[in-house]
Every structure is written in C-alpha cells, then in structure tokens.
Scaffold this active site. Structure first.
Site: not given
Length: 332
Positions: A190, A247
C-alpha cells in the site's frame, strides 16, 4: 495469558502512538529511542517533539535508549523502519526472554533478501511467538485517541486473544486474523501504491484516475498476497483495502506526500530532502518489483512506480506506460 508491561522498539511517530495506545490500555510502557533529544523531550515535557509534536504522552510511558531495559517486558512491539528490522532484532536478541511475543508493526519488504518482516523475525529470534499489527491508522490520530481500527494477525489462537485484549484501548479497535502473510503483504504494497496516487494528485489527473489507481492497485496487492501464500479475504480487510484507501487519500501519508511532490515536478532527491520520517514505499518499491518478477505476478502500477523512483522513467513516461497497456478483461 496476561500482559502488564510493553516494550516498544522505535520512537518514531507510529512507535510513539502505539506506546500511547498501550499506556491507555493500562500497561506500563518502555519506549526505546535512538535519538537522545527524543528521550529528553519525553522525560522533560511528555512530548516527542521530533516525531509527534503536540501530543501529550501518558505518564505510564518511559523512554530509554537501551534495548536491555526492555528485557523484562511481557510483550514487545517492534516498530523500526522495515529496512532496519533485522539489525534491530539482532541487537535485541541478547535481551529477549524466551516466549515473549513480538508484535511486528513495520510495513515493508526487506531489500536484498525480499523477506517479509515475519521471515526476518524467524531468522533473528526463531523462538519468539509472532504477530502482525497493520491497518489504516495515522499516528497523530491514534495518539490523540481518535477512533481507528486495525488488523492483528496471529497464528496462535490463545496468544491472539491475549494480544487482542492487551492492545485494545479507548478509540483503538483491533480485529483478529490468523493470516500473517496477507496482513504483511497489504501493509508493504500500500505504501508503494500511495506514491502512485500522490503522483496522480500532484499532476492533477483527476478523481477518476485516483480511483482507478486505488482499484487496480488493490488487484495487484491481492495477487501478490496470494502468490506469497496469503489469503485474498485478509487483504480485503483493514490491513489491505482499508490501509490502501487511507494512505492513498491524504497528504498526511508520507508516501502520498512523496508522490505528490513528484507529480508537481520535484525530483526524488528534492522530495526526500530534510525528511526525518521514512517513506517506506520508497524503500520497499525495488523489493516489491523484484519480488513480483520472481513470483511471476503482474503488477504494472508498482512496476512503473519503482522505475520512476529509480530514475528509469519520468512521470509522463510512467503515465504513458500504464495507459498504453493492451486492453483486456478486468480481473484480480
């Protein structure tokens, strides 16, 4: 199985926030820091001015520079940057007691070896029970007690339940899973994808492009996790999809802010200059690309992001490479 004391290795923003969580949950906490100014700041003012300014820390937190001070703790949270995990655990090995669980809280893949953090732990502290903590959680929000939920992965049911109760605190809700590999794969990838989303944002390519990167990036994350032996269901949870959405959606993310700077025309060197905190995606991108090649996993977004960070292409070249890929059916 009861834990009364916690040792947190690594006093960056996330390590400090987790120390705060443990203290709020009623544990006495020893927070290990490498920086003398961090120890002095916490001792004198109850604030980690260097990495988490503006957050008053719980009185149950004591800072130290000596790993030996953590030898008596009932549970250890290992929170150094992923590329320093091996050296940190090796240094801690002479002090750890048999049977003390290690909760791995760093997200990344080790460069050179292409190992996950659980592999690094198995090689450095082979007798230590392992768990992985990962999920959508900005350190400042967690430290201030704002609501957040994460994945706590542990293969041992009894240990997992004990850790679940220990790490649960007001505002901080862990969900239990058994799939450590899936939890780690989501956390590692991620950060690379967040850089890609930051580039989209910085180049002002629009919300549609942003959504496309998150969605197709999630497909890449799932493919990698399954190829490593993890479960797609795990990656669809907080430690994968949840962390990816967070994120990739806020410049609070060090990784997205790095991509944002690149999209606005800065070089990698300019974007990283003067930063004390580590952008794990920058460190992990080469390892992710190499691992995908080794496993035969198609990961075009991660591939072009790693190439861009390595200076092998430009932002425009990376965009063109993705948009000119052959048309195909959508699949995970």
């Amino acid at each position: 199985m009861e834990f009364r004391t916690a040792g947190v290795i690594g006093a960056g923003a996330w390590g400090t926030a987790l120390a705060q969580v443990c203290a709020r949950g009623g544990l006495d906490v020893i927070l290990q820091a490498r920086e003398a100014e961090v120890i002095e700041s916490i001792a004198a003012r109850r604030i980690n001015e260097a990495f988490l300014p503006g957050v008053e820390l719980h009185l149950n937190i004591r800072a130290t520079s000596d790993l030996a001070d953590l030898a008596g703790c009932d549970v250890i949270l290992a929170v150094p940057p992923a590329q320093h995990m091996r050296a940190t655990l090796t240094a801690f090995a002479p002090h750890v007691r048999a049977g003390v669980p290690i909760v791995l809280c760093a997200k990344g893949i080790e460069r050179g070896t292409l190992k996950l953090m659980t592999d690094v732990l198995a090689e450095t502290l082979p007798d230590a029970p392992a768990a992985v903590l990962s999920g959508p959680s900005f350190a400042g929000e967690v430290a201030r007690g704002l609501p957040s939920a994460v994945t706590l992965a542990c293969a041992d049911d009894a240990l997992g339940e004990a850790l679940l109760n220990t790490l649960s605190a007001p505002g901080f809700r862990p969900y239990l899973a058994k799939d450590l590999i899936g939890a780690e794969a989501g956390g590692a990838l991620k950060n690379v994808l967040a850089i890609a989303c930051g580039i989209v944002e910085g180049r002002q390519l629009g919300r549609s492009a942003h959504a496309a990167v998150i969605t197709r990036g999630f497909a890449e994350m799932t493919r990698l996790a399954v190829a490593l032996g993890g479960e797609a269901e795990t990656v669809a949870g907080l430690c994968g999809l949840g962390d990816l959405v967070l994120t990739c959606s806020s410049p609070q993310s060090r990784n997205m802010s790095l991509g944002l700077a690149l999209g606005q025309g800065q070089t990698v060197e300019q974007a990283l200059a003067g930063k004390r905190s580590v952008a794990e995606g920058y460190e992990s991108a080469p390892a992710v690309r190499e691992l995908a090649t080794r496993l035969g996993v198609e990961m075009p977004i991660a591939e072009v992001t790693a190439a861009l960070l390595a200076g092998e292409t430009t932002v425009d070249g990376a965009i063109e490479a993705l948009l000119s890929r052959p048309l195909k059916a959508e699949r995970v």
